[in-house]
Write an enzyme that holds these catalytic residues in place. Structure first.
Site, PDB file in Angstrom:
ATOM      1  N   LYS A  48      -6.239   6.011 -11.638  1.00 50.63           N
ATOM      2  CA  LYS A  48      -4.913   5.621 -12.165  1.00 50.63           C
ATOM      3  C   LYS A  48      -5.066   4.468 -13.163  1.00 50.63           C
ATOM      4  O   LYS A  48      -4.444   4.458 -14.214  1.00 50.63           O
ATOM      5  CB  LYS A  48      -4.031   5.204 -10.976  1.00 50.63           C
ATOM      6  N   GLY A  99      -9.128   3.290  -8.291  1.00 46.87           N
ATOM      7  CA  GLY A  99      -8.384   4.495  -8.664  1.00 46.87           C
ATOM      8  C   GLY A  99      -8.524   4.824 -10.142  1.00 46.87           C
ATOM      9  O   GLY A  99      -8.566   3.928 -10.997  1.00 46.87           O
ATOM     10  N   GLN A 131      -4.538 -12.124 -13.184  1.00 48.53           N
ATOM     11  CA  GLN A 131      -4.371 -10.917 -14.003  1.00 48.53           C
ATOM     12  C   GLN A 131      -2.927 -10.701 -14.455  1.00 48.53           C
ATOM     13  O   GLN A 131      -2.607  -9.664 -15.014  1.00 48.53           O
ATOM     14  CB  GLN A 131      -4.941  -9.686 -13.290  1.00 48.53           C
ATOM     15  N   LEU A 136       0.809  -1.220   0.000  1.00 47.23           N
ATOM     16  CA  LEU A 136       0.000   0.000   0.000  1.00 47.23           C
ATOM     17  C   LEU A 136       0.848   1.279   0.000  1.00 47.23           C
ATOM     18  O   LEU A 136       1.903   1.336   0.624  1.00 47.23           O
ATOM     19  CB  LEU A 136      -0.937  -0.009   1.211  1.00 47.23           C
ATOM     20  N   HIS A 137       0.343   2.267  -0.728  1.00 47.37           N
ATOM     21  CA  HIS A 137       0.989   3.581  -0.782  1.00 47.37           C
ATOM     22  C   HIS A 137      -0.098   4.651  -0.700  1.00 47.37           C
ATOM     23  O   HIS A 137      -1.287   4.326  -0.495  1.00 47.37           O
ATOM     24  CB  HIS A 137       1.830   3.717  -2.055  1.00 47.37           C
ATOM     25  N   GLN A 169      -9.390  -0.195 -16.166  1.00 48.17           N
ATOM     26  CA  GLN A 169      -9.974  -1.110 -15.174  1.00 48.17           C
ATOM     27  C   GLN A 169     -11.258  -0.515 -14.598  1.00 48.17           C
ATOM     28  O   GLN A 169     -12.278  -1.188 -14.481  1.00 48.17           O
ATOM     29  CB  GLN A 169      -8.948  -1.340 -14.063  1.00 48.17           C
ATOM     30  N   HIS A 178      -3.458   4.093  -2.547  1.00 52.82           N
ATOM     31  CA  HIS A 178      -4.409   3.203  -1.862  1.00 52.82           C
ATOM     32  C   HIS A 178      -5.019   3.923  -0.659  1.00 52.82           C
ATOM     33  O   HIS A 178      -6.220   3.805  -0.399  1.00 52.82           O
ATOM     34  CB  HIS A 178      -3.702   1.948  -1.345  1.00 52.82           C
TER      35      HIS A 178
HETATM   36  P1  AMP Z   1      -3.397  -2.143  -7.016  1.00 56.01           P
HETATM   37  O1  AMP Z   1      -2.987  -2.529  -5.649  1.00 56.01           O
HETATM   38  O2  AMP Z   1      -2.284  -1.626  -7.857  1.00 56.01           O
HETATM   39  O3  AMP Z   1      -4.245  -3.163  -7.693  1.00 56.01           O
HETATM   40  O4  AMP Z   1      -4.343  -0.873  -6.788  1.00 56.01           O
HETATM   41  C1  AMP Z   1      -5.471  -0.960  -5.977  1.00 56.01           C
HETATM   42  C2  AMP Z   1      -6.351   0.236  -6.227  1.00 56.01           C
HETATM   43  O5  AMP Z   1      -5.625   1.413  -5.923  1.00 56.01           O
HETATM   44  C3  AMP Z   1      -6.777   0.346  -7.699  1.00 56.01           C
HETATM   45  O6  AMP Z   1      -8.126   0.734  -7.751  1.00 56.01           O
HETATM   46  C4  AMP Z   1      -5.858   1.410  -8.228  1.00 56.01           C
HETATM   47  O7  AMP Z   1      -6.409   2.122  -9.313  1.00 56.01           O
HETATM   48  C5  AMP Z   1      -5.699   2.310  -7.024  1.00 56.01           C
HETATM   49  N1  AMP Z   1      -4.468   3.101  -7.152  1.00 56.01           N
HETATM   50  C6  AMP Z   1      -3.221   2.646  -7.411  1.00 56.01           C
HETATM   51  N2  AMP Z   1      -2.360   3.676  -7.530  1.00 56.01           N
HETATM   52  C7  AMP Z   1      -3.070   4.810  -7.372  1.00 56.01           C
HETATM   53  C8  AMP Z   1      -2.757   6.207  -7.387  1.00 56.01           C
HETATM   54  N3  AMP Z   1      -1.525   6.658  -7.600  1.00 56.01           N
HETATM   55  N4  AMP Z   1      -3.752   7.092  -7.170  1.00 56.01           N
HETATM   56  C9  AMP Z   1      -5.033   6.659  -6.948  1.00 56.01           C
HETATM   57  N5  AMP Z   1      -5.378   5.362  -6.926  1.00 56.01           N
HETATM   58  C10 AMP Z   1      -4.421   4.449  -7.127  1.00 56.01           C
END
Ligand code: AMP
Length: 514
Positions: free
Chosen positions: A159, A157, A59, A31-32, A163, A35
């Protein structure tokens, strides 16, 4: 905070929370700040927040970074706990019935029997070109999570814009009862979008990677000057990218943000999406270009002056005054015409299917004219019969659902001002301007007293104050459409302001490009 690893435990937990609202944030962990922004939003909008952490093998393609993908579960749980998450769901692949990899790679060995296949038109472009099967894998797991949790809202997100669009489509097509909430991209100060994959980058590569956003901003500049044409916008990005050869472009596209269909030019909204490699690391980013006339959402408690102000703002800007109260009245009128009893919700739903609503501002712009199935009902909906029935009709979930859908349809073309209790939070969460109008209970009681006296009624101020305070309490605690200030709404306290002064304040909030 609960740490759950089995589907049975997750379901048992969710069932124990059936009286309250649940927000789900699906993630792959590590997480960052991106998230955390989703979690934060979910926290604000729901009673319980569940974060799923699952590196979904379905995926990842055969030559992608599934093994290498960073897994930091203990640290993630700590962050979740600090962020006020109620439960983390971190299952094994076997627990979710998966033993193989991406469906495209499955050679029949994956034991998850059903694959959810979103429309190929949406999955075969942008990232789908180089990641066959990726979105089938995402859709399959997201569907499974939504079925296990049955959340009121799920957060994704912007981002991962492709998706997000695919999941919105999936939820619509499969009638999954959840609201999908898209959240803005969180970036580093350099502009680089936060991503778990950024940690594959060296310090220099990170600086190089910031070019992605910088190049997208070049297109935004042109767009702000009025350029709408695909070729011009893409060229602006490519010119900037060409200054940094270390960025290897995979794709650059301009598409409709909902359908993902490529656009020759932007009429309302466009999604400028990019994927590139820096070293071995694949990065994505995007920008939403918005040419839609603005939506102004005005919420607040009863008696704060919303309807007068809304009318005045609409008239001044030449926008449609979307009188949502009139919409509820029109539906009430229609149900009476059909002779449908509001006790019979199924019959109400059927009658709504035959209700074609049209709204238009009248010439002066301070009244909303209304038609039902081409018959003008502007005056008919003000009859005492409609007035006495409208409140019960508005409380029906099928009516609310129907009208929110209609209101959102008006929102697609933009150019409107709407007032209510949940315009900025639920109906138009992406409104350009959100206002929360308030006034003290005392002031609202005084205004109401004046109003009633003008109509010839004698009233007691103390009694009015008590009624208003009680109504506020009911409005903000009820489960359906509670009165809530959107987190990005501007609050205007109107106690010592005239209507003109309030209107002026709102007009100042409207972006000058519109
Ligand atoms: P992931 O863990 O990469 O599958 O991301 C989980 C969720 O966090 C997804 O809905 C992503 O679109 C969202 N997310 C990832 N990076 C960002 C970001 N920089 N800003 C906003 N949402 C994000």
């Amino acid at each position: 905070m609960k740490r759950l690893t089995t589907a049975a435990a997750l379901q048992a937990y969710c069932q124990s929370q059936s009286e309250v609202t649940i927000g789900l944030v699906p993630t792959m962990g590590n997480l960052h700040g991106g998230h955390l922004s989703l979690i934060d939003r979910a926290r604000q909008e729901n009673d319980r927040v569940i974060v799923s952490i699952f590196v979904n093998p379905l995926q990842f393609g055969p030559h992608e970074d599934f093994e290498k993908y960073p897994r930091t579960l203990d640290f993630d749980c700590q962050l979740c706990q600090e962020a006020g998450v109620d439960a983390v769901f971190a299952p094994s692949a076997e627990e979710l019935g998966i033993s193989g990899r991406a469906p495209a790679d499955s050679d029949g060995k994956t034991s998850l029997r059903t694959t959810v296949v979103p429309p190929p038109k949406m999955t075969s472009i942008l990232c789908g070109r180089s990641r066959p099967g990726h979105f089938d894998g995402v859709a399959t797991i997201v569907t499974k999570l939504l079925n296990l949790v049955r959340p009121d809202r799920a957060y994704f997100g912007q981002k991962d814009a492709q998706q997000l669009a695919i999941i919105r489509q999936l939820v619509r097509d499969l009638s999954i009862p959840v609201e999908i909430v898209g959240c803005p991209i969180v970036r580093e100060p350099s502009g680089l979008a936060l991503s778990s994959r950024n940690q594959y980058l060296s310090h220099e590569q990170k600086e190089t990677a910031a070019t992605l956003y910088r190049s997208l901003q070049q297109a935004q500049r042109l767009f702000d000057k009025g350029f709408r044409d695909r070729a011009k916008l893409l060229e602006a990005v490519k010119t900037e990218l060409s200054t940094v050869p270390e960025v290897r472009l995979e794709y650059l596209e301009l598409v409709d943000p909902e359908s993902l269909v490529p656009l020759a030019s932007v009429r309302r909204k466009g999604l400028l999406a990019i994927a590139a490699r820096v070293g071995e690391t694949r990065l994505i980013d995007n920008l939403l270009l918005n040419a839609r006339p603005p939506i102004i959402a005005i919420d607040g408690p009863a008696g704060a002056g919303k309807s007068t102000v809304t009318r005045q703002v609409a008239r001044t800007l030449g926008l449609l005054y979307l009188d949502t109260g009139a919409m509820y009245r029109a539906v009430t009128w229609w149900l009476r015409e059909c002779g449908v009893s509001i006790e019979d919700e199924a019959a109400v739903a059927e009658a709504l299917q035959r209700c074609d609503l049209q709204l238009k501002s009248d010439v002066e712009g301070d009244r909303c004219r209304v038609w039902v199935n081409r018959q003008e009902v502007t005056d008919a909906i003000r009859s005492p019969e409609v007035t006495s029935a409208v409140s019960a009709v508005s409380a029906l979930p099928v009516v609310r659902q129907f009208l929110i859908q209609q209101q959102k349809r008006y929102g697609e073309t933009g150019g409107l001002v709407a007032e209510g209790r949940d315009m900025g939070t639920c109906v138009f969460p992406d409104a350009e301007v959100k206002v929360f109008l308030t006034a003290s209970v005392g002031e609202r009681a005084r205004r109401r007293k004046l109003d009633l006296e003008r109509q010839g009624y004698e009233v007691n101020l103390g009694q009015l104050e008590g009624d208003i305070a009680e109504r506020d309490r009911q409005d903000s605690t009820r489960t359906i459409a509670p009165l809530k200030k959107a987190r990005d709404a501007v609050e205007i306290q109107t106690d010592n302001l005239s209507i003109d002064e309030v209107t002026d304040k709102i007009l100042h909030l409207v972006p000058s490009t519109h």
